[in-house]
Design an enzyme around this catalytic site. Structure first.
Site, short mmCIF file in Angstrom:
data_model
loop_
_atom_site.label_atom_id
_atom_site.label_comp_id
_atom_site.label_asym_id
_atom_site.label_seq_id
_atom_site.Cartn_x
_atom_site.Cartn_y
_atom_site.Cartn_z
N CYS A 30 1.17 -1.05 0.52
CA CYS A 30 0.64 0.17 -0.14
C CYS A 30 0.63 1.51 -0.32
CB CYS A 30 -0.47 -0.13 1.60
SG CYS A 30 -1.65 1.41 1.19
N LYS A 57 -11.09 -8.12 6.32
CA LYS A 57 -10.24 -7.30 7.54
C LYS A 57 -10.54 -8.33 8.14
CE LYS A 57 -10.44 -3.46 5.18
NZ LYS A 57 -11.65 -2.02 4.39
N VAL A 70 -5.38 1.30 5.81
CA VAL A 70 -4.04 0.99 6.43
C VAL A 70 -3.85 3.25 5.83
CG1 VAL A 70 -3.60 -1.06 7.15
CG2 VAL A 70 -3.24 -0.31 4.70
N GLU A 83 -5.30 7.93 8.72
CA GLU A 83 -4.54 8.06 7.90
C GLU A 83 -3.47 9.51 7.40
OE1 GLU A 83 -6.70 8.90 5.38
OE2 GLU A 83 -9.21 8.70 6.48
N SER A 84 -2.57 8.78 6.45
CA SER A 84 -1.22 8.88 5.78
C SER A 84 -0.88 10.26 6.65
CB SER A 84 -0.47 8.37 4.68
OG SER A 84 -1.62 8.87 3.84
#
Length: 239
Positions: A30, A57, A70, A83-84
């Site tokens: 990802c 999941k 993720v 949240e990245s």
């Protein structure tokens, strides 16, 4: 890089986060989770990684993050962050050694504005390969992507710096990198042909220790994306 196989529905929940560590819930291929992995690696933060099967999941993961996305971070105190961009900002604040964000409020705002602009570019990395696969004419989309990449090139030319935040890598470089790492996989490398400074940036990024620590080979990416496009993603490919 984690070599752990992914946890799917029905799997037992992992134990508590060890003291002195932070836990990353991730998926090996990802790009969004790679942002967080880059920051963890660049800052030398002690962490463990739990890979999640995003198609199936585990319930215990959805209890931690109801969105089921993720990257997700969990602290020994049970605090959960997701949240990245938010996870990366959090790590930079909580682990202040080797700061990746500028110290001035304006410098931080500039990086966030640039990230906002970049978020308009990332859809092209998916639309073009999918369109191509479905037999569509993607030349217009490619032209739009090239135009957006030329603006990034112009930014480097105007700044006269090696990276987007100066002459050393900062947060914005790591936030953008995962999609450039996948250019060859998406058969979009030619889109850099008219952007010499951006091309040099990608070459410099490849020399970075955190980038080297979090990347996969082009063959591994291609094999994974093939399973993804077929609707049966093999999240454990190559393990």
């Amino acid at each position: 890089m984690s070599t752990e196989k992914c946890f799917a529905k029905g799997s037992a929940a992992p134990g508590p986060v060890p003291n002195g560590y932070i836990r990353l819930y991730s998926m090996r291929f990802c790009p969004f989770a790679q942002r967080t992995r880059l920051v963890l690696s660049a800052k030398g933060i002690k962490h463990d990684t739990i890979n999640i099967n995003l198609k199936d999941k585990p319930d215990w993961f959805l209890e931690r993050n109801p969105l089921g996305l993720v990257p997700t971070l969990e602290t020994p105190a049970g605090e959960v962050i997701y949240e990245s961009p938010i996870t990366c900002d959090y790590l930079d604040e909580v682990y202040p050694e080797k700061k990746l964000l500028p110290s001035s409020p304006f410098g931080k705002a500039q990086q966030k504005m640039m990230l906002e602009l970049f978020s308009k570019i990332t859809p092209y990395f998916y639309k073009i390969p999918m369109g191509r696969k479905n037999g569509q004419d993607v030349s217009e989309l490619e032209a739009e992507l090239k135009e957006k990449l030329s603006k990034l090139n112009e930014d480097l030319v105007n700044k006269k710096t090696k990276y987007f935040g100066g002459d050393s890598i900062t947060m914005i470089d790591y936030m953008m990198w995962p999609w450039f790492e996948r250019l060859e996989v998406f058969e979009l490398k030619h889109c850099l042909d008219s952007t010499p400074e951006l091309k040099k940036w990608t070459e410099r990024m490849l020399d970075d220790a955190a980038v080297k620590a979090t990347m996969h080979s082009v063959d591994n990416y291609k094999a994974f994306y093939k399973t993804y496009v077929e609707g049966k993603p093999n999240y454990d490919y190559g393990l």
